[in-house]
Design an enzyme around this catalytic site. Structure first.
Site, PDB file in Angstrom:
ATOM      1  N   GLY A  52      -8.600  -4.005  10.491  1.00 53.61           N
ATOM      2  CA  GLY A  52      -9.273  -2.790  10.927  1.00 53.61           C
ATOM      3  C   GLY A  52      -9.655  -2.726  12.387  1.00 53.61           C
ATOM      4  O   GLY A  52     -10.328  -1.792  12.806  1.00 53.61           O
ATOM      5  N   TRP A  54      -7.727  -2.085  14.979  1.00 56.68           N
ATOM      6  CA  TRP A  54      -7.131  -0.900  15.606  1.00 56.68           C
ATOM      7  C   TRP A  54      -7.846   0.362  15.137  1.00 56.68           C
ATOM      8  O   TRP A  54      -7.990   1.313  15.896  1.00 56.68           O
ATOM      9  CB  TRP A  54      -5.632  -0.842  15.324  1.00 56.68           C
ATOM     10  CG  TRP A  54      -4.820  -1.658  16.299  1.00 56.68           C
ATOM     11  CD1 TRP A  54      -5.202  -2.808  16.930  1.00 56.68           C
ATOM     12  CD2 TRP A  54      -3.512  -1.372  16.762  1.00 56.68           C
ATOM     13  NE1 TRP A  54      -4.195  -3.256  17.740  1.00 56.68           N
ATOM     14  CE2 TRP A  54      -3.144  -2.403  17.657  1.00 56.68           C
ATOM     15  CE3 TRP A  54      -2.601  -0.363  16.493  1.00 56.68           C
ATOM     16  CZ2 TRP A  54      -1.911  -2.439  18.295  1.00 56.68           C
ATOM     17  CZ3 TRP A  54      -1.367  -0.400  17.129  1.00 56.68           C
ATOM     18  CH2 TRP A  54      -1.025  -1.419  18.025  1.00 56.68           C
ATOM     19  N   ASP A  72      -2.956   0.327   4.487  1.00 56.27           N
ATOM     20  CA  ASP A  72      -2.474  -1.047   4.435  1.00 56.27           C
ATOM     21  C   ASP A  72      -2.369  -1.479   2.982  1.00 56.27           C
ATOM     22  O   ASP A  72      -3.004  -0.882   2.106  1.00 56.27           O
ATOM     23  CB  ASP A  72      -3.427  -1.988   5.182  1.00 56.27           C
ATOM     24  CG  ASP A  72      -2.754  -3.290   5.604  1.00 56.27           C
ATOM     25  OD1 ASP A  72      -2.539  -3.460   6.821  1.00 56.27           O
ATOM     26  OD2 ASP A  72      -2.437  -4.121   4.738  1.00 56.27           O
ATOM     27  N   ASP A  88       1.648   1.288   0.577  1.00 57.63           N
ATOM     28  CA  ASP A  88       2.802   0.524   1.034  1.00 57.63           C
ATOM     29  C   ASP A  88       3.704   1.459   1.829  1.00 57.63           C
ATOM     30  O   ASP A  88       4.188   2.462   1.292  1.00 57.63           O
ATOM     31  CB  ASP A  88       3.542  -0.033  -0.188  1.00 57.63           C
ATOM     32  CG  ASP A  88       4.735  -0.898   0.153  1.00 57.63           C
ATOM     33  OD1 ASP A  88       5.176  -0.896   1.326  1.00 57.63           O
ATOM     34  OD2 ASP A  88       5.237  -1.575  -0.759  1.00 57.63           O
ATOM     35  N   ASP A 111       0.721  -1.449  13.746  1.00 60.78           N
ATOM     36  CA  ASP A 111       0.677  -2.862  14.116  1.00 60.78           C
ATOM     37  C   ASP A 111       1.167  -3.710  12.943  1.00 60.78           C
ATOM     38  O   ASP A 111       0.638  -4.773  12.656  1.00 60.78           O
ATOM     39  CB  ASP A 111      -0.758  -3.238  14.514  1.00 60.78           C
ATOM     40  CG  ASP A 111      -0.839  -4.542  15.286  1.00 60.78           C
ATOM     41  OD1 ASP A 111       0.101  -4.865  16.031  1.00 60.78           O
ATOM     42  OD2 ASP A 111      -1.861  -5.241  15.152  1.00 60.78           O
ATOM     43  N   LYS A 151       4.245  -1.988  16.994  1.00 57.80           N
ATOM     44  CA  LYS A 151       4.529  -3.398  17.292  1.00 57.80           C
ATOM     45  C   LYS A 151       6.001  -3.636  16.955  1.00 57.80           C
ATOM     46  O   LYS A 151       6.493  -3.157  15.934  1.00 57.80           O
ATOM     47  CB  LYS A 151       3.677  -4.324  16.439  1.00 57.80           C
ATOM     48  CG  LYS A 151       4.003  -5.809  16.683  1.00 57.80           C
ATOM     49  CD  LYS A 151       3.439  -6.745  15.630  1.00 57.80           C
ATOM     50  CE  LYS A 151       1.956  -6.747  15.641  1.00 57.80           C
ATOM     51  NZ  LYS A 151       1.384  -7.837  14.825  1.00 57.80           N
TER      52      LYS A 151
END
Length: 196
Positions: A52, A54, A72, A88, A111, A151
């Site tokens: 958490g 970000w 997440d 997901d 990320d 990312k």
């Protein structure tokens, strides 16, 4: 990271002192300062949000008028102006669920990282695959002219992913924040001006 290295980790220490959930907060802070991915009043989707940090940075950047939704597989504790849900990114129905809950997003931040196996080829391919899944969700919820950051494990498939994203945005830039470990292969792909 070896325990001795962790003790010397400047960003980890700062995160603990400043109340961030992980050192990753400083990566987004640096990226947002340089590229203004998230602004005041923005609606933000954070894919791969746990633990958490970000979400914390996004909620601060978006301010009181902003909204952040984190997604997440793992639970991430909610904050003021930031909710989280389990989901997901590879689930085809997640894009619709997120769109119903969030509406249009001004920014999508991602990320994501797979459970690392230690086999670089497998880990790299898996991480890029997660990014493509996240990009499909992004395509459903990101408003025209919106921004994103992903990312990216640098490697064999990274250039193909950058090219894919380059077709959807006015500008893309690969960068490595100071807060990233020097030995890490991670880069961040900043995407500005979604063509929708």
């Amino acid at each position: 990271m070896r325990p001795l290295d962790a003790k010397k980790d400047h960003y980890r220490k700062m995160a603990r002192e400043q109340g961030y959930r992980s050192r990753a907060a400083y990566k987004l802070k640096e990226l947002n300062k340089a590229y203004r991915i998230i602004g005041a009043g923005f609606t933000v989707l954070d894919l791969g949000c746990a633990p958490g940090s970000w979400m914390q940075v996004a909620a601060s950047a978006a301010g009181n008028r902003g909204t952040v939704l984190g997604v997440d597989l793992e639970y991430a504790e909610e904050l003021n102006h930031a909710e989280s849900m389990r989901g997901d990114v590879e689930d085809e129905s997640l894009a619709e669920t997120v769109a119903e809950r969030l509406g249009r997003a001004d920014a999508v931040i991602c990320d994501l990282s797979p459970q690392v196996s230690g086999n670089w080829s497998v880990d790299h391919a898996r991480q890029i695959s997660l990014n493509y899944a996240a990009a499909r969700i992004m395509g459903r919820v990101l408003a025209p002219k919106g921004n994103a950051v992903f990312k990216v494990f640098d490697g064999e498939y990274a250039a193909e992913f950058r090219e894919h994203m380059g077709h959807m945005f006015s500008k893309t830039k690969s960068t490595k924040p100071q807060a990233s470990r020097k030995q890490s292969s991670e880069l961040y792909l900043v995407c500005l001006g979604f063509r929708g």
